[in-house]
Design a protein around this motif. Structure first.
Motif: not given
Length: 131
Positions: A37-48, A50-60, A71-77
């Motif tokens: 997976l590729e996970v995009t990490v940055g500030p959380c939408e609900s609380d800047n 804190k840091t969150c990560g969202v699954i933005t791409r899956a590769l096989t 895709l689009g699910r929060v993996m790191i909260a």
């Protein structure tokens, strides 16, 4: 002169502090099927603060998996930046087990070590910076 020394000191320290941020796109380790997976990490939408990560791409092995259901699910909260590239107090979701764990992260260069723990048992991966 004192002002110039302060500016020079701050300019040399600032890149070091910024380099420790976990913000970016990170590639997970490959699973048993050689997919990752590729996970995009940055500030959380609900609380800047804190840091969150969202699954933005899956590769096989066959390429991009546009039909990956998470895709689009929060993996790191809710990770809290402890400084020096260390994050704690958050949670990580494991899509293969569909379970959430207490988590920590440590950035070192272009690597991000991510651990999930239950009680004293921890497991983790080292992710690689994509961009």
């Amino acid at each position: 002169m004192r002002k110039l020394v302060s500016i020079l000191l701050l300019s040399t320290l600032a890149p070091t502090a910024m380099a420790a941020s976990a913000d970016g796109i990170w590639r997970t380790e490959a699973n048993a099927e050689n997919a990752f997976l590729e996970v995009t990490v940055g500030p959380c939408e609900s609380d800047n603060s804190k840091t969150c990560g969202v699954i933005t791409r899956a590769l096989t092995e066959d390429g991009v998996a546009d039909d990956y259901p998470h895709l689009g699910r929060v993996m790191i909260a809710d990770m809290k930046d402890k400084g020096d590239g260390e994050y704690a107090g958050g949670r990580i979701w494991d899509p293969e087990r569909d379970k959430e764990f207490k988590s920590t992260m440590v950035r070192s260069g272009n690597k991000l070590t991510v651990e999930g723990c239950v009680a004293f048992l921890c497991d983790g991966q080292t992710w690689t910076l994509v961009e």
